[in-house]
Design a protein around this motif. Structure first.
Motif: not given
Ligand code: FAD
Length: 410
Positions: A1-9, A23-31, A212-214
């Protein structure tokens, strides 16, 4: 599973992050802001699966002159900003004049039809207090105004949107909060509203964190590339490695996409809301008097009057006079309201020329997903956008055909 950066909350970023996490990905949201403090904070809360009429329609050229000369017109352009807006405006007018209009309406319908269902998946029990299939009323002050709006009715009916035409008596019965101004209305029973769009985003973001998301309060500035793939997001808090990026930064996405060599026509359609104390006879649903192009929605904290569209760029200050007018207009329609704002807000609708968002992979960097440009219907389209992005990342058959939303259409 991927480490996904999401830009914008905003509503788009958190919807994408939530479905990707499922879907099981590790997500980090930046804002740099907290979730839902951008444009998603103050929208009118309208959730209309039948909202299918794009902003630019065949009559648009005739109206254009008044936009610059009449500061009270529902769409106003600051003439000082006009030279910068011209290329976008030319594409906007072309989109309305083109035979594409039916296809655009159909693509909006696909994105909107299951909005409530997908939000319920994301919100769980909170959906009950946030989402209301309360119906919506489109209101006309004369038979002539009603007759003029045939395009909207034709598009909705061709796409199977259920609606009912109401007489003045039926309007008053359904919505006693309204004064006797209206000659006709269209009732859309499958539409409704969210009674706190900010809480909707915050609730989804809290759920992501619980799972567990960041969330990192930082602004994305650039990307680090490795063999035509983004391998890190460069933020004002440092370099953040990732396997994949979702750009969901609303109107600010244009600058970020520009860092990846994409030239996307995206303009801020600035809009306002005022909050009024809830009148004793409160509206039960979003009310939309078409002449004023404002939405009057019952919210958790009062009556929200939202609307107006202004093209003046990202940096011009709020136009206090335009905001205050919203309260005065509302009083005309809902006699029980004071018309005196408790608070005033302005936001930037991230708007493409054809009213369709951009959803899908960047043509240049395959591990970058674009998810922005939802204009005046980002709340409606948010949940399905999140699901579609997760489908595309997973490589499974997408919930809806992504072709109309591709980046390369401009
Ligand atoms: C007056 C008004 C009424 C509206 N009414 C409705 C309605 O009734 N129904 C409807 O469906 N839609 C409505 N809309 C439109 C809707 O609110 C927007 O389409 C939607 O909020 C867009 O969501 P977003 O997540 O793309 O953008 P935003 O909510 O703006 O979120 C983008 C986020 O990205 C962040 N960001 C920006 N740059 C960076 C960066 N470099 N790094 C990290 N983060 C960054 C921002 O801080 C922001 O939080 C309305 C809009 C307005 C203005």
């Amino acid at each position: 599973m991927a480490n996904i950066a999401i830009i914008g909350a905003g509503v788009i970023g958190v919807s994408c992050a939530a479905f990707l996490q499922r879907d099981g990905h590790s997500v980090t949201i930046y804002d740099p802001l907290l979730p839902g403090e951008g444009c998603s904070f103050g929208n009118a809360g309208s959730i209309g699966p039948g909202s299918v009429v794009p902003l630019s329609t065949p009559g648009i050229v005739r109206q254009a002159a008044s936009w610059i000369t009449d500061p009270d017109s529902p769409l106003w352009i600051d003439w000082r900003y006009l030279p910068r807006a011209l290329p976008w405006l030319a594409k906007f007018i072309a989109a309305g004049a083109s035979p594409r209009i039916n296809g655009i309406a159909q693509a909006l319908r696909l994105l909107h039809i299951d909005s409530f269902t997908h939000y319920r998946t994301l919100l769980g029990v909170d959906a009950r207090s946030l989402l209301h299939v309360s119906g919506q009323l489109y209101l006309y002050e004369s038979d002539a105004a009603f007759a003029k709006d045939t395009l909207g009715r034709e598009l909705r009916s061709a796409l199977g949107v259920r609606s009912e035409i109401l007489s003045p008596d039926a309007i008053r019965q359904l919505e006693p909060s309204l004064g006797p101004r209206f000659a006709k209305a269209i009732y859309l029973p499958d539409s409704g509203h969210c009674s706190n769009p900010h809480r909707l985003v915050a609730t989804i973001a809290e759920d992501i964190a619980r799972n567990g998301g960041h969330f990192i309060r930082a602004s994305a500035k650039d990307f680090e590339l490795d063999a035509e793939q983004v391998c890190a997001v460069i933020t004002d808090a440092g370099r953040m490695p990732c396997d994949m990026v979702v750009i969901a930064a609303g109107v600010w996405s244009q600058r970020l996409a520009g860092r990846l060599g994409l030239r996307i026509p995206l303009e801020s359609l600035r809009g306002y809301h005022v909050m009024l104390p809830m009148p004793e006879t409160a509206p039960k649903r979003p009310l939309y008097p078409l002449a004023a192009k404002i939405m009057m929605t019952p919210m958790e904290h009062g009556l929200r009057i939202a609307g107006t569209a202004e093209i003046a760029g990202l940096d011009a200050p709020m136009n206090e006079r335009r905001a205050a007018t919203l309260g005065t207009i509302a009083k005309r329609y809902i006699p029980g309201t004071t018309g005196e704002p408790i608070s005033v807000w302005m936001g930037h609708r991230p708007t493409t020329p054809d009213s369709l968002p951009i959803i899908g992979p960047s043509p240049r960097h395959r591990n970058v997903m674009l998810a922005f440009g939802h204009g005046q219907t980002g709340l409606i389209g948010g949940s399905t956008t999140g699901l579609l992005v997760s489908d595309l990342v997973a490589g499974r058959k997408p919930t809806i055909d992504p072709y109309p939303y591709r980046e390369g259409r401009f």
